[in-house]
Write a protein that holds these residues in place. Structure first.
Motif, PDB file in Angstrom:
ATOM      1  N   GLY A 304      -5.153   5.881  19.056  1.00  0.00           N
ATOM      2  CA  GLY A 304      -4.385   6.952  19.588  1.00  0.00           C
ATOM      3  C   GLY A 304      -3.603   7.392  19.301  1.00  0.00           C
ATOM      4  N   LEU A 305      -2.515   6.600  19.531  1.00  0.00           N
ATOM      5  CA  LEU A 305      -0.800   5.988  19.280  1.00  0.00           C
ATOM      6  C   LEU A 305      -0.500   6.557  17.998  1.00  0.00           C
ATOM      7  N   VAL A 306      -0.763   6.011  17.259  1.00  0.00           N
ATOM      8  CA  VAL A 306      -0.717   5.613  15.534  1.00  0.00           C
ATOM      9  C   VAL A 306      -1.678   6.470  14.665  1.00  0.00           C
ATOM     10  N   ASN A 307      -1.254   7.195  13.764  1.00  0.00           N
ATOM     11  CA  ASN A 307      -3.032   8.199  12.824  1.00  0.00           C
ATOM     12  C   ASN A 307      -2.809   6.974  11.402  1.00  0.00           C
ATOM     13  N   GLU A 308      -3.536   7.341  11.062  1.00  0.00           N
ATOM     14  CA  GLU A 308      -4.204   6.402   9.584  1.00  0.00           C
ATOM     15  C   GLU A 308      -3.141   6.288   8.965  1.00  0.00           C
ATOM     16  N   GLU A 309      -1.981   7.028   8.724  1.00  0.00           N
ATOM     17  CA  GLU A 309      -0.879   7.562   7.949  1.00  0.00           C
ATOM     18  C   GLU A 309      -0.238   6.505   8.495  1.00  0.00           C
ATOM     19  N   GLN A 310       0.234   6.653   9.818  1.00  0.00           N
ATOM     20  CA  GLN A 310       1.037   5.347  10.123  1.00  0.00           C
ATOM     21  C   GLN A 310       1.050   3.913  10.228  1.00  0.00           C
ATOM     22  N   LEU A 311      -0.401   3.753  10.091  1.00  0.00           N
ATOM     23  CA  LEU A 311      -1.695   2.647  10.327  1.00  0.00           C
ATOM     24  C   LEU A 311      -1.158   1.822   8.940  1.00  0.00           C
ATOM     25  N   MET A 312      -1.126   2.561   7.888  1.00  0.00           N
ATOM     26  CA  MET A 312      -1.144   2.284   6.643  1.00  0.00           C
ATOM     27  C   MET A 312       0.493   1.942   6.798  1.00  0.00           C
ATOM     28  N   GLN A 313       1.597   3.111   7.441  1.00  0.00           N
ATOM     29  CA  GLN A 313       2.852   1.957   6.695  1.00  0.00           C
ATOM     30  C   GLN A 313       3.437   0.858   7.638  1.00  0.00           C
ATOM     31  N   LEU A 314       2.426   0.813   9.033  1.00  0.00           N
ATOM     32  CA  LEU A 314       2.540  -0.267   9.398  1.00  0.00           C
ATOM     33  C   LEU A 314       2.316  -1.600   8.239  1.00  0.00           C
ATOM     34  N   ILE A 315       0.876  -1.353   8.256  1.00  0.00           N
ATOM     35  CA  ILE A 315       0.693  -2.573   7.093  1.00  0.00           C
ATOM     36  C   ILE A 315       1.518  -2.738   6.010  1.00  0.00           C
ATOM     37  N   ALA A 316       1.734  -1.261   5.115  1.00  0.00           N
ATOM     38  CA  ALA A 316       2.759  -1.930   4.205  1.00  0.00           C
ATOM     39  C   ALA A 316       4.288  -2.570   4.829  1.00  0.00           C
ATOM     40  N   TYR A 317       4.157  -2.516   5.644  1.00  0.00           N
ATOM     41  CA  TYR A 317       5.997  -3.146   6.306  1.00  0.00           C
ATOM     42  C   TYR A 317       4.984  -4.827   6.553  1.00  0.00           C
ATOM     43  N   ILE A 318       3.636  -4.722   7.422  1.00  0.00           N
ATOM     44  CA  ILE A 318       3.715  -6.328   7.384  1.00  0.00           C
ATOM     45  C   ILE A 318       3.432  -7.000   6.298  1.00  0.00           C
ATOM     46  N   LYS A 319       3.071  -6.320   4.951  1.00  0.00           N
ATOM     47  CA  LYS A 319       3.139  -6.577   4.139  1.00  0.00           C
ATOM     48  C   LYS A 319       4.308  -7.716   3.472  1.00  0.00           C
TER      49      LYS A 319
END
Lengths: 328, 536
Positions: A304-319
């Motif tokens: 609820g705090l992050v949307n799907e696009e933000q999740l993908m950005q976070l994943i890209a960062y963790i990558k």
């Protein structure tokens, strides 16, 4: 997609030819059997038509040899179809290592697409010709399906998980992008287009200049694109406070995420899991599901705090492998 | 009555509405089903007409998007659950199975009546859901759309299907027990008519598969009402779990439609070529093989959901496996014609039409089992065309063929042969013109369930709609002349076709107790070479 009537779809990706070859093989085999059976039925029906009301033909009860023949031959042909089909399916499932990544989010009723370097599009995807493109997709609400007939690819976008597909366009042009999974009232209008461009033109488009001014723009390296997407993720990582626990430092409340992606993680219950997109996503949305060994289950959910696009950005960062190392 | 002596039969044994609504006679219950499924077919057909008319042009100029979505949803739901599934088993199966095995009735006559009432209640629930707002999920109810996003009458519709499911379970149970326990002396398993074998296999699927659908629909209703978190990831559920559960029933359900149809075709092909079926035991056992293998292929509906490549390969492999017994049947029917004495009576025209349509439907199933090709054609009109060829082409051709074949037995009247032949031809041509263009549309890439579409798909859609109007005429004709024949048709003899089978050894229409003296069987099925010619 211009012409008004066609009997065969346009072929605009590297796999389209493979799919068509298999399809034509199937058309040939099934056409042969359909014609064979139709011909036999018609010929028998005419040749052996009833000539007298009291006619009693001799019974023929069967033939083991024939039964075996028409069991084994179709089975053999079916196995050719099976293995050939599996081979094409594997080709469709495994993107080449040099593929450029694009993130796709389906939502009632639009396609949201994001290039790695951060450029976003709605219902339109611009890609360079001759470049393999890997799509990582999910959905914000119901199940959608990303379908480009000219590329012969289709992949469901499913809420709560990530699916992937890839294609390498072979022809410059504009192609239909459909939603193929029924998704509600405007399902039929969830249509977009894929614009395949010359690489130079694509770079110009990326840089935001007119498509005519080609030459001077230097080609952005995939690494730079990755960096742009990840930069947005890094910002979020700070903003959401992830960094306060996940840091490469002894005594941190959460495990370090540096160099985590793609490696095995030992869990509390003794099992291990690979830190892929799905695991990271789950850990953000439902942190209690798989606790890393040696840590307390104290992380709050970010649902609820992050949307799907933000999740993908976070994943890209963790990558990038640097998450949690570059604190302020 | 022209001097014809009127015998007591099941139709005139009692009079009055209550004598029908409280009957325990399997033949009367079959008539009740016949009337009910015909009504549902007409309603489902009207929705189909609306859908095809809308698709005449690429713009959504006839129906609004949500109206269109409700139209195709109700078309699918009514046709699948309230017509195709019960059509042959509940009408022809109910009427014929006890007679074919020389029994007086089904094993549980009261349960048989109960199953009709469950069908009617289920149908009324679904029609109620339809008139009070409709449902827009398609007949597949995919989650999380059906549990969360749709704001239509999903729960009442699901309740209707749930109730109707018990009707199918009870009918299947009744058939299984009847076939096991009530066969006439001498009627061994391998002397059974293939119609009975087909219904035995069908009943196994109904009894084993339908409860899974029922449970799944309960879960959808619970999730919609209380956000249980079974299917919607927003509540912690798994959206693909629904598809696994749904197709675990709904793929075998295709065989609930097509196996009885195959049973009918075996009867027709043998009778009208006066031949014993070629390879009796292969045809009989292939029904059982289809029923068993049919339970192992459900995930071939899910090749683009991101399932693992290995799982996809296993389901693809078994899907090819289930194609083999189907192919065996087609080859056996064709071989049965060889050196026969073939009559072009209307039921036979329907049977030959069935072979044509089922062959096309079956062969295009191979395209969908083939992994790499399925990715491109799944969820397009290719799939729509394929399953209409198998489920509609197959089931309705056989249903109409069977209805014509046993019509004299059921009603005691003959229908005008020439009109029946004309309608068989119209149905065959109309069907092909409607659905063959859809294979091409599908490979071109037109997704299913679209009420507007790009211009380049229009020509093929116009052809399809034109075919649908011809098909509509073909369906309307039997309705008229069969209805006419009930009053004006010539009186039918006991055995107008010179067919073998116990049901032909009793008067038309049969007496309430089916046989005046309990029959004893001394011959294998389809012993046409041993029969004296006794037409009449």
């Amino acid at each position: 997609m211009a012409s008004n009537f066609a009997l065969f779809p346009e072929r605009a990706s590297t796999v389209a030819g493979e799919v068509d070859a298999l399809y034509l093989f199937l058309v040939a085999v099934s056409g042969f059997f359909a014609v064979l059976i139709a011909a036999l039925v018609v010929v028998f029906a005419i040749k052996y038509r009833r000539r007298a009301e009291d006619e009693r033909p001799q019974a023929i009860h069967g033939s083991l040899a024939l039964e075996l023949a028409w069991t084994i031959i179709p089975f053999g042909l079916a196995m050719v179809m099976f293995f050939w089909g599996a081979k094409v399916y594997i080709t469709l499932a495994v993107p080449p290592p040099n593929a450029m990544e694009v993130f796709v989010v389906g939502k009632q009723w639009m396609w949201k697409l994001q290039h790695l370097e951060g450029k976003r599009e709605i219902n339109e995807l611009h890609v360079p010709v001759g470049q393999p493109i890997k799509l990582t997709m999910t959905s914000e609400d119901v199940i959608h399906s990303f379908y480009v007939p000219a590329f012969r690819i289709k992949q469901d976008a499913i809420p709560g998980r990530y699916t992937t597909a890839w294609f390498e366009p072979t022809k410059v042009g504009t192609y239909h992008l459909f939603c193929a999974e029924y998704c509600g009232t405007e399902h039929a209008k969830m249509i977009g287009r894929i614009v395949v461009m010359e690489p130079a033109e694509y770079q110009a488009w990326l840089a935001g200049t007119a498509t005519t001014a080609v030459a001077a723009v230097p080609a952005a390296k995939p690494e730079d694109q990755q960096a742009a997407m990840a930069a947005a993720g890094a910002e979020l990582f700070q903003k959401l406070g992830c960094v306060s626990c996940h840091r490469a430092q002894a005594g941190a409340l959460g495990p370090s995420l540096a160099g985590l992606f793609g490696h095995n993680v030992a869990l509390q219950d003794g099992s291990t899991v690979v830190a892929d997109e799905d695991y990271i996503r789950e850990s953000i949305l439902n942190p209690q599901a798989k606790i890393v060994a040696g840590y307390q289950p104290i992380m709050p959910t970010f649902k609820g705090l992050v949307n799907e696009e933000q999740l993908m950005q976070l994943i890209a960062y963790i990558k990038t492998g640097k998450a949690g190392t570059e604190t302020q | 009555m022209n001097g014809v002596e009127t015998r007591t039969n099941y139709l005139n044994a009692e009079y009055g509405l209550l004598s029908w609504l409280l009957t325990r006679d399997h033949k009367r219950i079959a008539i009740l089903y016949l009337v009910s499924v015909t009504i549902m077919f007409a309603i489902g057909g009207l929705f189909a007409a609306a859908v095809r008319l809308e698709l005449l042009t690429p713009q959504g100029d006839l129906l609004a998007a949500d109206t269109y979505n409700k139209m195709f949803s109700m078309h699918g739901i009514i046709m699948v659950f309230f017509f195709l599934l019960p059509a042959i088993p509940a009408t022809l199966g109910n009427f014929l199975i006890p007679m074919m095995i020389g029994a007086r009735d089904l094993a549980f006559p009261r349960i048989n009546l109960l199953s009709w009432y469950l069908y009617v209640i289920g149908a009324l629930f679904t029609l109620y859901a339809m008139v009070t707002g409709g449902v827009d999920t398609g007949w597949t109810f995919y989650t999380p759309f059906s549990t969360t996003a749709s704001n239509t009458n999903v729960v009442p519709t699901a309740i209707g299907i749930f109730i109707n499911g018990f009707s199918g379970i009870l009918t299947g149970l009744n058939f299984i027990v009847t076939i096991h326990r009530m066969r006439a002396p001498g009627l061994t398993w391998f002397r059974l008519p293939l119609f009975v074998w087909a219904h035995y296999a069908t009943s196994l699927i109904q009894v084993l598969g339908t409860p899974v659908l029922a449970i799944t629909l309960v879960m959808v209703a619970l999730e919609r009402a209380f956000h249980f978190g079974i299917f919607d990831p927003a509540y912690g559920g798994d959206p693909l779990l629904f598809q696994h559960l749904f197709w675990f029933y709904s793929h075998p359900a295709v065989y609930i439609m097509i196996l009885p149809a195959m049973g009918v075709i075996s009867e027709l092909v043998t009778c009208f070529s006066r031949k014993s079926i070629f390879g009796y035991s292969f045809v009989a056992l292939s029904s059982v093989a289809i029923a068993v293998l049919g339970f192992l292929v459900w995930a071939h509906h899910m090749f683009v959901t991101g399932m693992s490549v290995y799982a996809a390969m296993i389901f693809s492999f078994i899907s090819f496996g289930v194609a083999i017994p189907s192919a065996v049947k087609v080859f056996n029917w064709t071989a049965t014609l060889y050196k026969g004495s073939i009559s072009y009576s209307a039921p036979m025209l329907y049977a030959l039409g069935f072979i044509g349509l089922f062959t096309i439907g079956g062969l295009t199933g191979l395209f969908l089992a083939t992994l790499g090709v399925d990715v491109h054609v799944t969820d397009t009109y290719f799939v729509v065309a394929h399953f209409h060829y198998v489920m509609v082409g197959g089931t309705i051709m056989a249903y109409l063929g069977g209805l014509h074949f046993w019509w004299p037995k059921i009603t005691g009247r003959l229908y005008p042969e020439i009109w029946a032949r004309i309608s068989a031809a119209i149905v065959f041509l109309g069907f092909n013109l409607t659905f063959f263009p859809q294979f091409i549309l599908g490979y071109l890439g037109m997704p299913r369930r679209y009420h507007v579409y790009p211009d380049e798909f229009q020509v093929l859609n116009v052809l399809s709609t034109a075919g649908a109007s011809i098909l509509g005429v073909g369906y309307l004709l039997p309705f008229i002349y069969l209805g006419w024949s009930m009053r004006y048709g010539a009186l039918a003899p006991a055995n107008p076709w010179g067919a073998t089978g116990l049901e032909w050894e009793t008067p038309s229409p049969p007496p309430t107790e089916n046989f005046e003296t309990p029959p004893v069987v001394t011959r294998p099925a389809y012993a046409y070479d041993l029969e004296e010619v006794t037409v009449g």
